[in-house]
Design an enzyme around this catalytic site. Sequence first.
Site, PDB file in Angstrom:
ATOM      1  N   ARG A 139      25.043 -96.656 -67.040  1.00 29.48           N
ATOM      2  CA  ARG A 139      24.729 -96.814 -68.293  1.00 29.48           C
ATOM      3  C   ARG A 139      23.510 -97.722 -68.607  1.00 29.48           C
ATOM      4  O   ARG A 139      22.863 -97.318 -69.741  1.00 29.48           O
ATOM      5  CB  ARG A 139      25.774 -97.106 -69.224  1.00 29.48           C
ATOM      6  CG  ARG A 139      26.800 -95.963 -69.100  1.00 29.48           C
ATOM      7  CD  ARG A 139      28.046 -96.141 -69.709  1.00 29.48           C
ATOM      8  NE  ARG A 139      28.628 -96.967 -68.537  1.00 29.48           N
ATOM      9  CZ  ARG A 139      30.025 -97.548 -68.539  1.00 29.48           C
ATOM     10  NH1 ARG A 139      30.548 -97.227 -69.775  1.00 29.48           N
ATOM     11  NH2 ARG A 139      30.266 -98.351 -67.690  1.00 29.48           N
ATOM     12  N   ARG A 152      23.774 -88.108 -69.660  1.00 30.37           N
ATOM     13  CA  ARG A 152      25.117 -88.377 -70.029  1.00 30.37           C
ATOM     14  C   ARG A 152      25.320 -88.027 -71.586  1.00 30.37           C
ATOM     15  O   ARG A 152      26.525 -87.411 -71.813  1.00 30.37           O
ATOM     16  CB  ARG A 152      25.404 -89.860 -70.081  1.00 30.37           C
ATOM     17  CG  ARG A 152      26.855 -90.187 -70.241  1.00 30.37           C
ATOM     18  CD  ARG A 152      27.806 -89.870 -69.429  1.00 30.37           C
ATOM     19  NE  ARG A 152      29.151 -90.403 -69.890  1.00 30.37           N
ATOM     20  CZ  ARG A 152      29.951 -89.864 -70.909  1.00 30.37           C
ATOM     21  NH1 ARG A 152      29.465 -88.715 -71.473  1.00 30.37           N
ATOM     22  NH2 ARG A 152      31.074 -90.527 -71.272  1.00 30.37           N
ATOM     23  N   ASP A 161      32.999 -91.125 -58.304  1.00 28.70           N
ATOM     24  CA  ASP A 161      34.088 -92.053 -58.921  1.00 28.70           C
ATOM     25  C   ASP A 161      35.245 -92.210 -57.837  1.00 28.70           C
ATOM     26  O   ASP A 161      35.540 -91.254 -57.206  1.00 28.70           O
ATOM     27  CB  ASP A 161      34.450 -91.762 -60.262  1.00 28.70           C
ATOM     28  CG  ASP A 161      35.084 -92.950 -60.893  1.00 28.70           C
ATOM     29  OD1 ASP A 161      34.513 -93.561 -61.292  1.00 28.70           O
ATOM     30  OD2 ASP A 161      36.362 -93.161 -60.863  1.00 28.70           O
ATOM     31  N   ARG A 167      27.356-100.062 -58.377  1.00 32.42           N
ATOM     32  CA  ARG A 167      27.350 -99.255 -59.533  1.00 32.42           C
ATOM     33  C   ARG A 167      25.755 -99.377 -59.967  1.00 32.42           C
ATOM     34  O   ARG A 167      25.439 -99.578 -61.369  1.00 32.42           O
ATOM     35  CB  ARG A 167      28.008 -99.878 -60.688  1.00 32.42           C
ATOM     36  CG  ARG A 167      29.583-100.119 -60.350  1.00 32.42           C
ATOM     37  CD  ARG A 167      30.231 -98.635 -60.356  1.00 32.42           C
ATOM     38  NE  ARG A 167      30.292 -98.332 -61.766  1.00 32.42           N
ATOM     39  CZ  ARG A 167      31.289 -98.450 -62.451  1.00 32.42           C
ATOM     40  NH1 ARG A 167      32.471 -99.261 -62.389  1.00 32.42           N
ATOM     41  NH2 ARG A 167      31.544 -97.664 -63.831  1.00 32.42           N
ATOM     42  N   TYR A 171      45.681 -97.298 -60.075  1.00 29.94           N
ATOM     43  CA  TYR A 171      45.323 -96.252 -61.221  1.00 29.94           C
ATOM     44  C   TYR A 171      46.515 -95.493 -61.301  1.00 29.94           C
ATOM     45  O   TYR A 171      47.158 -94.931 -62.280  1.00 29.94           O
ATOM     46  CB  TYR A 171      44.037 -95.767 -60.987  1.00 29.94           C
ATOM     47  CG  TYR A 171      42.860 -96.561 -61.405  1.00 29.94           C
ATOM     48  CD1 TYR A 171      42.724 -96.817 -62.604  1.00 29.94           C
ATOM     49  CD2 TYR A 171      42.278 -97.112 -60.198  1.00 29.94           C
ATOM     50  CE1 TYR A 171      41.749 -97.657 -62.996  1.00 29.94           C
ATOM     51  CE2 TYR A 171      41.062 -97.795 -60.953  1.00 29.94           C
ATOM     52  CZ  TYR A 171      40.754 -98.131 -61.958  1.00 29.94           C
ATOM     53  OH  TYR A 171      39.667 -99.033 -62.399  1.00 29.94           O
TER      54      TYR A 171
HETATM   55  O1  CP3 Z   1      27.580 -97.528 -57.504  1.00 26.16           O
HETATM   56  C1  CP3 Z   1      27.115 -96.537 -57.872  1.00 26.16           C
HETATM   57  O2  CP3 Z   1      26.048 -96.412 -58.570  1.00 26.16           O
HETATM   58  C2  CP3 Z   1      27.688 -95.203 -57.546  1.00 26.16           C
HETATM   59  C3  CP3 Z   1      28.474 -94.594 -58.680  1.00 26.16           C
HETATM   60  C4  CP3 Z   1      30.138 -95.224 -58.971  1.00 26.16           C
HETATM   61  C5  CP3 Z   1      30.815 -95.107 -60.075  1.00 26.16           C
HETATM   62  N1  CP3 Z   1      31.800 -95.304 -60.250  1.00 26.16           N
HETATM   63  C6  CP3 Z   1      30.136 -94.277 -61.338  1.00 26.16           C
HETATM   64  C7  CP3 Z   1      30.820 -94.627 -62.745  1.00 26.16           C
HETATM   65  C8  CP3 Z   1      30.907 -96.070 -58.333  1.00 26.16           C
HETATM   66  C9  CP3 Z   1      30.661 -96.566 -56.669  1.00 26.16           C
HETATM   67  C10 CP3 Z   1      32.087 -96.017 -58.887  1.00 26.16           C
HETATM   68  C11 CP3 Z   1      33.327 -96.819 -58.126  1.00 26.16           C
HETATM   69  C12 CP3 Z   1      34.455 -97.175 -59.048  1.00 26.16           C
HETATM   70  N2  CP3 Z   1      34.986 -96.385 -60.254  1.00 26.16           N
HETATM   71  C13 CP3 Z   1      35.456 -98.143 -58.720  1.00 26.16           C
HETATM   72  C14 CP3 Z   1      35.257 -99.351 -57.936  1.00 26.16           C
HETATM   73  C15 CP3 Z   1      34.080-100.140 -58.176  1.00 26.16           C
HETATM   74  C16 CP3 Z   1      34.361-101.303 -59.218  1.00 26.16           C
HETATM   75  O3  CP3 Z   1      33.649-101.377 -60.290  1.00 26.16           O
HETATM   76  O4  CP3 Z   1      35.342-102.040 -59.116  1.00 26.16           O
HETATM   77  C17 CP3 Z   1      36.322 -98.182 -59.953  1.00 26.16           C
HETATM   78  C18 CP3 Z   1      37.222 -99.198 -60.238  1.00 26.16           C
HETATM   79  C19 CP3 Z   1      36.062 -96.927 -60.782  1.00 26.16           C
HETATM   80  C20 CP3 Z   1      37.065 -96.452 -61.680  1.00 26.16           C
HETATM   81  C21 CP3 Z   1      36.102 -96.175 -63.121  1.00 26.16           C
HETATM   82  N3  CP3 Z   1      34.978 -95.412 -63.332  1.00 26.16           N
HETATM   83  C22 CP3 Z   1      36.394 -97.068 -64.380  1.00 26.16           C
HETATM   84  C23 CP3 Z   1      37.350 -98.075 -64.516  1.00 26.16           C
HETATM   85  C24 CP3 Z   1      35.549 -96.230 -65.322  1.00 26.16           C
HETATM   86  C25 CP3 Z   1      35.623 -96.576 -66.514  1.00 26.16           C
HETATM   87  C26 CP3 Z   1      34.774 -98.090 -66.965  1.00 26.16           C
HETATM   88  C27 CP3 Z   1      33.502 -97.983 -66.816  1.00 26.16           C
HETATM   89  O5  CP3 Z   1      32.839 -99.009 -66.126  1.00 26.16           O
HETATM   90  O6  CP3 Z   1      32.677 -97.078 -67.708  1.00 26.16           O
HETATM   91  C28 CP3 Z   1      34.690 -95.519 -64.340  1.00 26.16           C
HETATM   92  C29 CP3 Z   1      33.648 -94.783 -65.290  1.00 26.16           C
HETATM   93  C30 CP3 Z   1      32.279 -94.805 -64.442  1.00 26.16           C
HETATM   94  N4  CP3 Z   1      32.079 -94.468 -62.883  1.00 26.16           N
HETATM   95  C31 CP3 Z   1      31.102 -94.666 -65.070  1.00 26.16           C
HETATM   96  C32 CP3 Z   1      29.991 -94.757 -63.934  1.00 26.16           C
HETATM   97  C33 CP3 Z   1      28.501 -94.425 -63.989  1.00 26.16           C
HETATM   98  C34 CP3 Z   1      30.676 -94.665 -66.432  1.00 26.16           C
HETATM   99  C35 CP3 Z   1      30.919 -93.298 -66.734  1.00 26.16           C
HETATM  100  C36 CP3 Z   1      30.135 -92.929 -68.163  1.00 26.16           C
HETATM  101  O7  CP3 Z   1      29.003 -92.687 -68.181  1.00 26.16           O
HETATM  102  O8  CP3 Z   1      30.596 -92.999 -69.136  1.00 26.16           O
END
Ligand code: CP3
Length: 343
Positions: A27, A36, A72, A23, A149
């Site tokens: 943010r 964003r 994502d 990640r 999910y």
């Molecule tokens: O690593 C990176 O920089 C690449 C981007 C990336 C995102 N999601 C962007 C994202 C990656 C590799 C993921 C994977 C992801 N997504 C996982 C596996 C990794 C982990 O943390 O276990 C999971 C479980 C998700 C599902 C997901 N996406 C959730 C639960 C959420 C909401 C909670 C949160 O952290 O915001 C997201 C949203 C998300 N995915 C954001 C980003 C940058 C935030 C979105 C925003 O700007 O509001």
Amino acid sequence: MPLRLLDACARKPVDATPVWLMRQAGRYLPEYRAIREKMSFVEMCRRPDVAAEVTLQPLRRFDLDAAIVFADILLPLEPMGIGFHFTGDEGPVIERPIRSARDLEGVHGIDAAADLQYVMDTIRLVRHELAPGVPLIGFSGAPFTLASYIVEGGHSRNYAHVKRFMYHDPVTFARLMDLISEVVVDYLRAQIAAGAQAVQLFDSWAGWLSPYDYELSILPHVQYVIDAVKGRGAPVIYFANGASAMLDLVAKVRSDVIGVDWRIRLDRAWDQLGDVAVQGNLDPLTLLGPPQAIEERVADVLRRAAGRPGHIFNLGHGMVPQAPPDNVKYLVDAVHRLSAAAG
Ligand code: CP3
């Protein structure tokens, strides 16, 4: 140009330990928040120009050894026929969760190259712009994490729905896992074909299963996916969060690299995993500490890796939005400085 990350995946010697951060785009970066503010998260993913820009943002600030495509794990759900959206507070919401054979009707496989073309276009754009020494990582959710999910309908505290489904109707649950596994294989192969040089499978919720259920109902699907994706020129990294008490089982996935969370000392993890490259495993919240605290904990992880070939430095799970960018820079530089000095 030496590709430290790919050399480490192959357990070849490197001049300094490669580091990237799960990640690493998101943010905690003001330049991410600026974009964003203007569009939703899913819109950002669907716009290859924006997704490529956001992928590259952390690489402009930090000396990272890999980029990871901005996307994502939930994106493949929509072309499968499973609608979802993100809400500000709760995170992802699946519109009609799947909890029976009937719910599964109408859910189908995908043609990732076409259905998720925007991800492939992002990969092509990033590869074009990325410095030649920095490889691009593609990724997918692992079958159980995606199933959780799809069945829970969103974030879950105890995974009651998905476990109930698995116990009551193991045949349909296995069908769902088979279907997701085919989607994951197709999605990862398409990312490799588009230019991803390594791929990571995120099994973020594997650690909520007992070892018994992981071995019985999850491991065979992970093995299937990894066997189908391996050997296509991109090493496979499997990260099972919360699974440090069952690394003997995780070792059986036959992945090129195993990601380890922060709940176990890296040397102990590596002893259980055997002859494989290992990624990890700093507590992501370490980034909230001062530089001296970060330095000590980076040094501890590197000491436990002990110069074994095949260590990729990462956090033990994803970056949190509160991470100060200056601390991220300190961390990345400390990994290189300390590992180069030891080597
Ligand atoms: O690593 C990176 O920089 C690449 C981007 C990336 C995102 N999601 C962007 C994202 C990656 C590799 C993921 C994977 C992801 N997504 C996982 C596996 C990794 C982990 O943390 O276990 C999971 C479980 C998700 C599902 C997901 N996406 C959730 C639960 C959420 C909401 C909670 C949160 O952290 O915001 C997201 C949203 C998300 N995915 C954001 C980003 C940058 C935030 C979105 C925003 O700007 O509001």
